[in-house]
Design an enzyme around this catalytic site. Structure first.
Site, PDB file in Angstrom:
ATOM      1  N   LYS A   1      15.055   1.256   3.715  1.00 56.12           N
ATOM      2  CA  LYS A   1      14.397   1.568   2.437  1.00 56.12           C
ATOM      3  C   LYS A   1      14.318   3.084   2.214  1.00 56.12           C
ATOM      4  CE  LYS A   1      11.802   1.842  -1.145  1.00 56.12           C
ATOM      5  NZ  LYS A   1      12.281   1.572  -2.485  1.00 56.12           N
TER       6      LYS A   1
ATOM      7  N   LYS B   1       7.299  10.993   0.285  1.00 56.13           N
ATOM      8  CA  LYS B   1       6.951  10.343   1.565  1.00 56.13           C
ATOM      9  C   LYS B   1       8.169   9.621   2.156  1.00 56.13           C
ATOM     10  CE  LYS B   1       5.526   6.388   0.813  1.00 56.13           C
ATOM     11  NZ  LYS B   1       6.084   5.070   0.552  1.00 56.13           N
TER      12      LYS B   1
ATOM     13  N   LEU C   1       0.847  -1.201   0.000  1.00 59.29           N
ATOM     14  CA  LEU C   1       0.000   0.000   0.000  1.00 59.29           C
ATOM     15  C   LEU C   1       0.883   1.252   0.000  1.00 59.29           C
ATOM     16  CD1 LEU C   1      -2.570  -1.430   2.553  1.00 59.29           C
ATOM     17  CD2 LEU C   1      -2.961  -1.039   0.113  1.00 59.29           C
ATOM     18  N   PRO C   2       0.294   2.429  -0.209  1.00 56.58           N
ATOM     19  CA  PRO C   2       1.133   3.634  -0.313  1.00 56.58           C
ATOM     20  C   PRO C   2       1.962   3.916   0.940  1.00 56.58           C
ATOM     21  CG  PRO C   2      -1.057   4.067  -1.185  1.00 56.58           C
ATOM     22  CD  PRO C   2      -1.114   2.712  -0.554  1.00 56.58           C
TER      23      PRO C   2
END
Ligand code: NDP
Length: 290
Positions: free
Chosen positions: A166, A235, A63-64
């Site tokens: 990440k 993000k 998911l985002p």
């Protein structure tokens, strides 16, 4: 093995396809038509209700952000069964994923964060690099499934470590894209052809994934595909900035990169590809890439 795959976006759709060749897959997507298309194209089962996913032995989310993952956790919580493994492949927030893991553990559900790198082409070809945070025994359970989607699977540390590395590695990429574009534009202003400037860059110490694989198509051929939303990249860099803040670290380059990407996002909008920051750099210089 019965696996539930939640989130059939640019990355999740092909990852679920690879898994469906080896396991029984139930798929759920917010926009149901994508789940139905996955079912008809790849023989998976489209869940009619999200709650059906709770019966799987392994639940995978792609998911985002961690916020959407937590929403799904909340919705599934009443139906979750002890012994289930939750693999979150989202590029999430380590602070949130640690709390999510604690909440799930109270129901007897194990959690690993397993974000990926390698872009949509890596998802399509099952060549992703996957970095995993979690207990060694949970990593061992997740490994055979992750090996179906990726080529290099690395256990980084406890829960949250995958999400942390990440966003840090994506921040490196963001800074590299930005400085490479600045210098290529400067070369152009000096009268050097962009193609020539890239040729030199790629034959020298300034080369990178950006200069070799990402920029030539956009800057020379004028093709600007949407492969990774700037919204998601921004993000990631903002999560990295939060980590720096929490660690009381001095990271001026990271801070600058975050501001440049956030400003670009505000300018270009939610549907822009991350490499479109090159267009912002051109505008800042009253120039074009043509
Ligand atoms: P997409 O925007 O293509 O897909 C997002 C998915 O999440 C869609 O299935 C979407 O459903 C679903 N979704 C969005 N909001 C909600 C919500 N509120 N509730 C439930 N489902 C929701 O994203 P990507 O596949 O590109 O990225 C997914 C993750 O992977 C991100 O964290 C990203 O940072 C990371 N990533 C992406 C890479 C890339 O190159 N694209 C590379 C490496 C990591 P719907 O179909 O209804 O919109």
């Amino acid at each position: 093995m019965k696996i539930a795959f939640i989130g059939l976006g640019a990355m999740g759709f092909p990852m679920a396809r690879h898994l469906s060749k080896h396991h029984q897959l139930i798929v759920w997507n917010r926009t149901r038509s994508k789940a139905e298309r996955h079912a008809s194209e790849h023989g998976t089962a489209a869940a009619s209700e999200l709650a059906e996913c709770a019966a799987a032995e392994v639940i995978i989310t792609m998911l985002p952000t961690s916020r959407e993952v937590d929403e799904i956790v909340d919705k599934l919580m009443p139906d979750l069964r002890a012994g289930t493994l939750w693999i979150d492949a989202t590029s999430g927030d380590p602070n949130v994923s640690r709390l999510t893991a604690v909440r799930l553990a109270a129901r007897g559900v194990a959690f690993v964060d397993a974000p990926v790198t390698g872009a949509t082409v890596g998802a399509e070809n099952a060549t992703l690099t996957i970095m995993v945070g979690g207990a060694p025994e949970d990593f061992a359970r997740a490994l055979p499934l992750l090996q179906i989607c990726g080529k290099k699977i690395i256990h980084v540390g406890p829960v949250g470590a995958g999400h942390a590395i990440k966003v840090l590695t994506n921040s490196v990429m963001g800074a590299t894209v930005w400085i490479t574009c600045e210098c290529l534009l400067l070369a152009k202003r000096f009268g050097i052809d962009i193609k020539t400037a890239l040729e030199v860059t790629n034959a020298g110490s300034g080369r990178s994934n950006a200069s070799e694989n990402l920029l030539p198509m956009r800057l020379i051929e004028g093709k600007w595909p949407l492969v990774f939303k700037l919204l998601h990249h921004d993000k990631d860099i903002r999560i990295a900035s939060t980590i720096a803040h929490q660690q009381h670290a001095s990271t001026p380059m990271l801070a600058l990169t975050q501001h440049l990407f956030t400003a670009s996002l505000n300018q270009l909008g939610d549907q822009a590809d991350y490499i479109e920051v090159a267009k912002v750099i051109a505008e800042m210089n009253n120039a074009t890439w043509e």
